[in-house]
Design a protein around this motif. Structure first.
Motif, short mmCIF file in Angstrom:
data_model
loop_
_atom_site.label_atom_id
_atom_site.label_comp_id
_atom_site.label_asym_id
_atom_site.label_seq_id
_atom_site.Cartn_x
_atom_site.Cartn_y
_atom_site.Cartn_z
N TRP A 47 -24.86 23.26 40.10
CA TRP A 47 -25.57 24.26 39.16
C TRP A 47 -26.01 23.53 37.81
O TRP A 47 -26.84 23.57 37.40
N TYR A 48 -25.03 22.64 37.42
CA TYR A 48 -25.04 22.35 35.95
C TYR A 48 -26.20 20.84 36.37
O TYR A 48 -26.92 20.68 35.39
N LEU A 49 -26.10 20.46 37.27
CA LEU A 49 -26.86 19.12 37.63
C LEU A 49 -28.52 19.54 37.96
O LEU A 49 -29.35 18.89 36.91
N LEU A 50 -28.43 20.82 38.48
CA LEU A 50 -29.89 21.00 38.98
C LEU A 50 -30.47 21.84 37.22
O LEU A 50 -31.71 21.60 37.12
N GLY A 51 -29.65 22.42 36.58
CA GLY A 51 -29.74 23.04 35.25
C GLY A 51 -30.32 21.69 34.13
O GLY A 51 -31.58 21.82 33.74
N SER A 52 -29.78 20.47 34.37
CA SER A 52 -30.42 19.52 33.73
C SER A 52 -31.74 18.96 34.22
O SER A 52 -32.53 18.57 33.42
N CYS A 53 -31.73 18.88 35.47
CA CYS A 53 -33.01 18.63 36.09
C CYS A 53 -34.24 19.54 35.95
O CYS A 53 -35.34 19.09 35.46
N CYS A 54 -33.81 20.99 36.09
CA CYS A 54 -34.83 21.87 35.97
C CYS A 54 -35.59 21.83 34.29
O CYS A 54 -36.74 21.98 34.16
N LEU A 55 -34.42 21.94 33.39
CA LEU A 55 -34.95 22.01 32.22
C LEU A 55 -35.38 20.60 31.40
O LEU A 55 -35.59 20.44 30.38
N GLN A 56 -35.06 19.45 32.28
CA GLN A 56 -35.45 18.17 31.79
C GLN A 56 -34.83 17.74 30.61
O GLN A 56 -35.34 17.21 29.71
N LYS A 57 -33.40 18.24 30.42
CA LYS A 57 -32.69 17.99 29.36
C LYS A 57 -31.57 16.78 29.61
O LYS A 57 -30.91 16.80 30.92
N ARG A 58 -31.33 16.23 28.90
CA ARG A 58 -30.23 15.07 29.22
C ARG A 58 -28.71 15.63 28.71
O ARG A 58 -28.33 15.71 27.77
N TRP A 59 -28.31 16.65 29.70
CA TRP A 59 -27.03 17.00 29.38
C TRP A 59 -26.00 16.12 29.69
O TRP A 59 -26.02 15.24 30.59
N LYS A 60 -24.74 16.34 28.77
CA LYS A 60 -23.70 15.31 29.04
C LYS A 60 -23.07 15.49 30.42
O LYS A 60 -22.85 16.69 30.75
N GLY A 61 -22.69 14.35 30.89
CA GLY A 61 -21.93 14.42 32.20
C GLY A 61 -22.88 14.70 33.33
O GLY A 61 -22.23 15.09 34.44
N SER A 62 -24.27 14.90 33.30
CA SER A 62 -25.21 15.34 34.49
C SER A 62 -24.67 14.16 35.50
O SER A 62 -25.05 14.44 37.03
N PHE A 63 -24.47 13.04 35.27
CA PHE A 63 -24.26 11.68 36.39
C PHE A 63 -23.07 12.08 37.04
O PHE A 63 -23.02 11.83 38.22
N ILE A 64 -21.91 12.29 36.18
CA ILE A 64 -20.74 12.89 36.82
C ILE A 64 -20.91 13.72 37.88
O ILE A 64 -20.39 13.89 38.86
N ALA A 65 -21.72 14.86 37.44
CA ALA A 65 -21.84 16.29 38.35
C ALA A 65 -22.54 15.72 39.43
O ALA A 65 -22.32 16.10 40.47
#
Ligand code: ZN
Length: 210
Positions: free
Chosen positions: A118-136
């Motif tokens: 969910w977190y990973l997809l949120g980062s992709c959908c909103l095209q934001k560099r969320w912390k930890g998306s690579f870990i997710a």
């Protein structure tokens, strides 16, 4: 145009060599030897659809854990069964390895897997560099085989057939949540492609908005 980004990789199923490259809208890479889909083009609209499915999975997981799955009646003694009821009764009967296995495979790991997705997809959908998306992303990839809700759903069916010989079983709403969760998490995982999502995340981090 993308010739400089081309690199050779092996198909995970048949080991045939293929040339990996950045895909354009609507394209996908299919192995010419075994037909496996090697890579798929992702755009925001596809991520949004998968994000909606994963949100539904998380709601179903929550509901499956707070509503009873079956009510079991043996000669007048009724017991309402949540997923955690099974874990606790196994624990108190001394079957703690089994209790831990059920807890991790039916509650903890599906929760961790779906929340990371969910977190990973949120980062992709909103095209934001969320912390930890690579870990997710790595977490989703590693935990995919551990989301055992479809197995849990089938095992519950099998157990009920057996228990039916001992007493009366009444299906409750929790069973519906488990069934919907099992199906929707299978659909969500069909859209998980490690390589393509990694490429998309790298693009966001290279020229993303924030
Ligand atoms: Zn192949």
């Amino acid at each position: 145009m993308n010739a400089s980004l081309q690199q050779y990789k092996n198909c995970p199923d048949c080991s045939a060599t293929y040339s990996d490259r950045v895909l354009n809208c609507g394209e996908e890479l299919i192995c010419s030897c075994c037909g496996k889909r090697l890579k798929k083009y992702y755009d925001v609209s596809l991520f949004q659809k998968v994000w909606a499915i994963v949100t539904m999975c998380l709601i179903c997981l929550f509901m499956a854990n707070i509503t009873p799955i079956i009510i079991f009646d043996v000669s007048g003694n009724t017991q309402s069964n949540l997923i955690i009821t099974g874990v606790l009764s196994l624990w108190f009967q001394g079957y703690w390895p089994l209790a831990l296995l059920v807890f991790f495979s039916a509650i903890f790991l599906p929760l961790l897997h779906l929340s990371s997705f969910w977190y990973l997809l949120g980062s992709c959908c909103l095209q934001k560099r969320w912390k930890g998306s690579f870990i997710a992303l790595r977490c989703v990839n590693a935990l995919a085989p551990w989301n055992l809700m479809p197995v849990f759903a089938v095992a519950t069916m099998a157990a009920v057939v057996k228990l039916d010989q001992l007493g009366t079983i009444e299906w409750k709403i929790g069973a519906l949540w488990v069934a919907v969760l099992a199906l929707s998490s299978l659909v969500a995982m069909r859209h998980f492609d490690y390589g393509a999502i990694l490429e998309y995340l790298e693009r966001i981090h290279r020229d993303g908005t924030k």
